[in-house]
Design an enzyme around this catalytic site. Structure first.
Site, PDB file in Angstrom:
ATOM      1  N   TYR A 120       0.818  -1.223   0.000  1.00  0.00           N
ATOM      2  CA  TYR A 120       0.000   0.000   0.000  1.00  0.00           C
ATOM      3  C   TYR A 120       0.845   1.265   0.000  1.00  0.00           C
ATOM      4  O   TYR A 120       1.838   1.349   0.733  1.00  0.00           O
ATOM      5  CB  TYR A 120      -0.822   0.050   1.288  1.00  0.00           C
ATOM      6  N   GLU A 121       0.378   2.265  -0.734  1.00  0.00           N
ATOM      7  CA  GLU A 121       0.926   3.639  -0.635  1.00  0.00           C
ATOM      8  C   GLU A 121       2.443   3.677  -0.799  1.00  0.00           C
ATOM      9  O   GLU A 121       3.119   4.427  -0.122  1.00  0.00           O
ATOM     10  CB  GLU A 121       0.549   4.285   0.722  1.00  0.00           C
ATOM     11  N   GLY A 122       2.914   2.905  -1.746  1.00  0.00           N
ATOM     12  CA  GLY A 122       4.370   2.859  -1.987  1.00  0.00           C
ATOM     13  C   GLY A 122       4.942   1.630  -1.314  1.00  0.00           C
ATOM     14  O   GLY A 122       4.903   1.509  -0.096  1.00  0.00           O
TER      15      GLY A 122
END
Lengths: 564, 564
Positions: B401-403
């Site tokens: 997630y998110e990078g």
């Protein structure tokens, strides 16, 4: 030719159902039956016909006398293709092996051919609800009768392959306690308990073994795990194998093989995940090299990113290293059966000390490896569109099967390291030193040979430190960090395997004798060895530091006094 | 009082559906709808009513101005109880925050109250099939019109909470490229794209945003992940947020919060697994202490086994350490918003450098922690009868997630360590040294203070070594092992958190000011700190050894030349 037949079987019959068996798990129907995937029966039949259940048995028992290295290479392919399916066949193999080793001729004749034909499924029935890993506490009872058999009563749980619809009959190799037997493990006997017992007239009679339920799991969902109830109607007959009260030692014959097999299975599943992520990395364009600042340039394949290479090399180092150790064990098994005398003893002891290590390294590091496979795929790796998440889920059982990591570690430090005054460990050290000596002949391998030597010395220092506690009788303290010792030993032993592979590669390259492989095949072995030493083996020292610390932070007697 | 209300909500409304939402996953019906669990709407409504979507917003935007530390503590309980459900509400919070920060008054008035009421779901729409993590390559297009809005066309995938049946409308905060925008990240703009757009007459009109499918996943199965298609009928309107081409910097406002939140969520899920395994260990009798040889003695609780204590302490050290770092970030967020000038800059820079670390440490080590929770339960841990396997499955997404971990690591070593000539790192070092100084006042903490100081020096040496490559312009080489550097930094930063907790505990114990907690609560904090230093922090040196090695084994330019 034999291995090629396994490859075809794995590719054409097993892998195509890998995902489907996960999505339609083996399931108890509430009426005593466990429904498995419709293809399972067909797959087991094909595996049996191609001798992948009985192939390693003696000719006289219907086998092909395949060396374990060949037989296990076939199973490696099955494990990588569909590890649940391999479980059914591997379990039957092991069960039959137990009967051929310790059973009577009649028992062998009655059960083994049927198992080898794939019509009857062999199982291991050890665990009971109240006992768990503590076999000392099993209570399934066996009451002698005057007609030779024993009347069995009890409950067994977590029985892999234990009664399902893809086989006609089941041969449960069951641990039970004969009435009046001593307490603990010295009062455990081994019984053959079929679901349907062969009657003198040749017919089969229901033997009062019910499937009472199943366990739904996060992985290996196609592989039935059941709860068996023996003797609900007081009509369950068990047939003693070997002598009374010696059941555990017989079972350990099978258990040792099963532990190596679980280790190899973990390595194989992690290998399948590695290969899937490698293929993805070679096909998926995304982002640019860090040195490329122009966003109008086309994206590069992700295999060109250094961090993706790190994740791939970590997987390669773990999975090929673990598989190599598994094959080392299979080789030792073959040697210890082909040779007699002192030489045999040597191979046997080496196998003894390596068994808990291959089981634990492969399962623990295999899970880490499969996590990296997911990571290479990014968000896609978490979706059911790709197999790597199933590999990751399936793998988690491997550190629990056939003795958890904690139990393997107690076995290594508490039994194997100390057995015969440390002889097994001494043999292992000598064997590793032999590889170090060979490696020292190649200038490019010398630094790694020196590092491994240093790691052996470090392990020696750790054992010297720990042995103080053993000598003072502080056995709990000696064993408190057995799992950390196991982690350290795993790094060192896999480091040895990589050095060994590097020596073989260096020999091939030096002799310009690369056969049908390109030079890069051997170069990559040396490269991965370097990677293992630089990225993985470094953690052995960290484990040693933990083990050499003097304060005891675990093994606290009164847990109530401690606010967790 | 506020946190107690969160606890009740988590316990009564969220946790009871944790398993059910896994077993009946959010699913695309093939006709444009994603069906979620029937209770989801009710839960989102209750969370909204109790201000757990808008609570941290300003009064003027309808919030309670709760400090992030309080708001996030509530969300910690939701994450531990049912992390998928928390996803829906947390995403809405973050989306509304983005609009209040960068949107016009009209945009705020139109969207934010509906999001806070829980009727509309906010989402982040970044990822595209061809671009993945490489936002530079997104191609969703925005064509200006003369009536103020933009016509949007494109595909977005992996959209969490992106159109499902539990909310009435969706507010997709979407990255797109205005026609003629520069290539790369400098040409990305941020748009509000509702599923139904509010018309001047107050009605809602379908905005040509279709859900084209979903992703089935190994975990977080109750949390819908969708594929969105914008402008299939050429009637999708997007409303620009802020200035053109500055979308990525706005999005990073939300993204930074989301990264901390993912880190905290990972810590919370791992905490739930830890607590479940702790409870099991306190109730399950099995086996005997290693010093007890008499099999007729009753079994002991498994919490009395040293190896089980090691597994519990490892989990406690990881989860409480990670949660502490999450709260440190929330505190820095609050301080950087409450204070101005140089002091504000300090908190902001500390938050900047800690954000990738809390995200990565919590997700990577959280997975390892949950694996140990399964291990404590033995075979039961692998079954769906217990929640720990779900925690383990859910957790795996957190490192993506998110990078991903790789991207967080590039952010840490490539941007945060070097930003403002290393000022953020210098501030972090000073802050850690401050804790070391405080700890040195307590004799029992001195050895640990000294160890942490040594680890800081080691990190400095590593950075000095790596900076050679950066100075020579070998940026790929400088960043090749960013993930190993991240692992090392994680151990050190969590070591700092533990030392900080130990100082607080020592203060309480010295002052005999333990309040409503027993002394053992504080003693166990010191004990766990010792455990972290002895069992976990030791691996920082291993990472450093890898980083200090001189040969480059990854970042190989021509992957074809290398036989994987």
């Amino acid at each position: 030719m034999i291995i090629e037949s396994a490859r075809l079987l794995a590719e054409q019959e097993m892998f195509p159902f890998f995902k489907a068996m996960d999505e339609t798990p083996a399931k108890y129907d509430g009426k005593g039956r466990v429904i498995t995937h419709p293809q399972l029966k067909n797959i087991i039949q094909k595996a049996a016909e191609q001798h992948w259940i009985g192939g390693s048995a003696l000719f006289e028992h219907g086998g092909l006398q395949l060396p374990e290295m060949i037989f296990s290479t076939g199973h490696h392919l099955f494990q990588a293709a569909n590890n649940g399916v391999e479980g059914y066949t591997g379990l039957s193999s092991g069960s039959a092996g137990l009967i051929t080793n310790f059973g009577t001729k009649e028992q062998i004749d009655t059960y083994v051919p049927k198992i080898f034909e794939g019509h009857w499924q062999g199982t291991m029935a050890l665990t009971e609800p109240q006992a768990g890993s503590s076999l000392s506490d099993i209570i399934t009872s066996a009451t002698p009768t005057d007609t030779g058999y024993y009347k069995i009563k009890g409950q067994k749980i977590f029985i892999s392959g234990g009664q399902h619809e893809a086989c006609e009959n089941f041969v449960h190799l069951t641990l039970a306690r004969i009435d009046g037997a001593p307490a603990g493990v010295k009062g455990i006997s081994l019984f053959i308990i079929p679901k349907f017992r062969p009657e003198p007239d040749g017919n089969l009679a229901f033997n009062d073994v019910y499937c009472a339920g199943d366990f739904q799991k996060m992985g290996q969902r196609g592989y039935a795990t059941t709860h068996l109830s023996f003797g609900d109607n007081d009509d369950c007959r068990g047939f003693l194998v070997g002598e009374p009260h010696k059941g555990l030692s017989y079972m350990f014959h099978m258990m040792n093989g099963a532990r190596i097999s679980v280790g190899q299975s973990a390595a194989s599943v992690a290998m399948a995940a590695y290969q899937a992520s490698l293929q993805y990395a070679k096909e998926r364009p995304q982002g640019r090299r860090l040195s490329e600042k122009d966003p109008s340039k086309p994206p590069t394949l992700i295999i060109n990113h250094a961090d993706v290479q790190r994740m791939l090399l970590t997987q390669k180092a773990i999975t090929e290293g673990a598989l190599s150790l598994g094959m080392e064990c299979n080789r030792l098994f073959d040697l210890s059966h082909a040779i007699s005398g002192e030489e045999r003893e040597k191979y046997f002891l080496l196998l003894e000390i390596l068994t808990p290590i291959v089981k634990t390294y492969s399962s623990e590091q295999g899970s880490r490896s499969a996590a990296l496979a997911i990571q290479v795929l990014g968000g896609y790796g978490f979706t059911t569109d790709f197999p790597v998440q199933q590999h990751y889920r399936d793998l988690k059982i491997m550190s629990l099967y056939e003795g958890t990591t904690g139990i393997q570690s107690l076995d290594l430090l508490g039994r194997k390291v100390t057995m015969q005054n440390g002889k097994a460990l001494q043999l292992l050290t000598e064997t590793i030193v032999d590889t170090i000596t060979k490696a020292s002949a190649y200038p490019e391998l010398q630094p790694y040979a020196a590092t491994l030597k240093q790691e052996l010395k470090r392990m020696e220092a750790v054992l010297k430190h720990l042995s103080q506690f053993a000598q003072k009788g502080e056995i709990e303290r000696y064993l408190a960090d057995a799992t950390v010792f196991m982690e350290m030993a795993g790094y060192i032993v896999i480091g040895w395997q990589w050095l060994k592979m590097a020596v073989a590669a260096a020999q091939k390259l030096a002799a310009k004798d690369t056969g049908s492989n390109p030079e890069s095949f051997y170069q990559s072995k040396i490269h991965t060895m370097e990677f293992f030493f630089q990225y993985e083996l470094t953690h052995a020292a960290a484990c040693a530091e933990t083990l050499l610390k003097t304060s005891a932070l675990t093994g606290i007697s009164d847990h109530e006094a401690f606010a967790w």
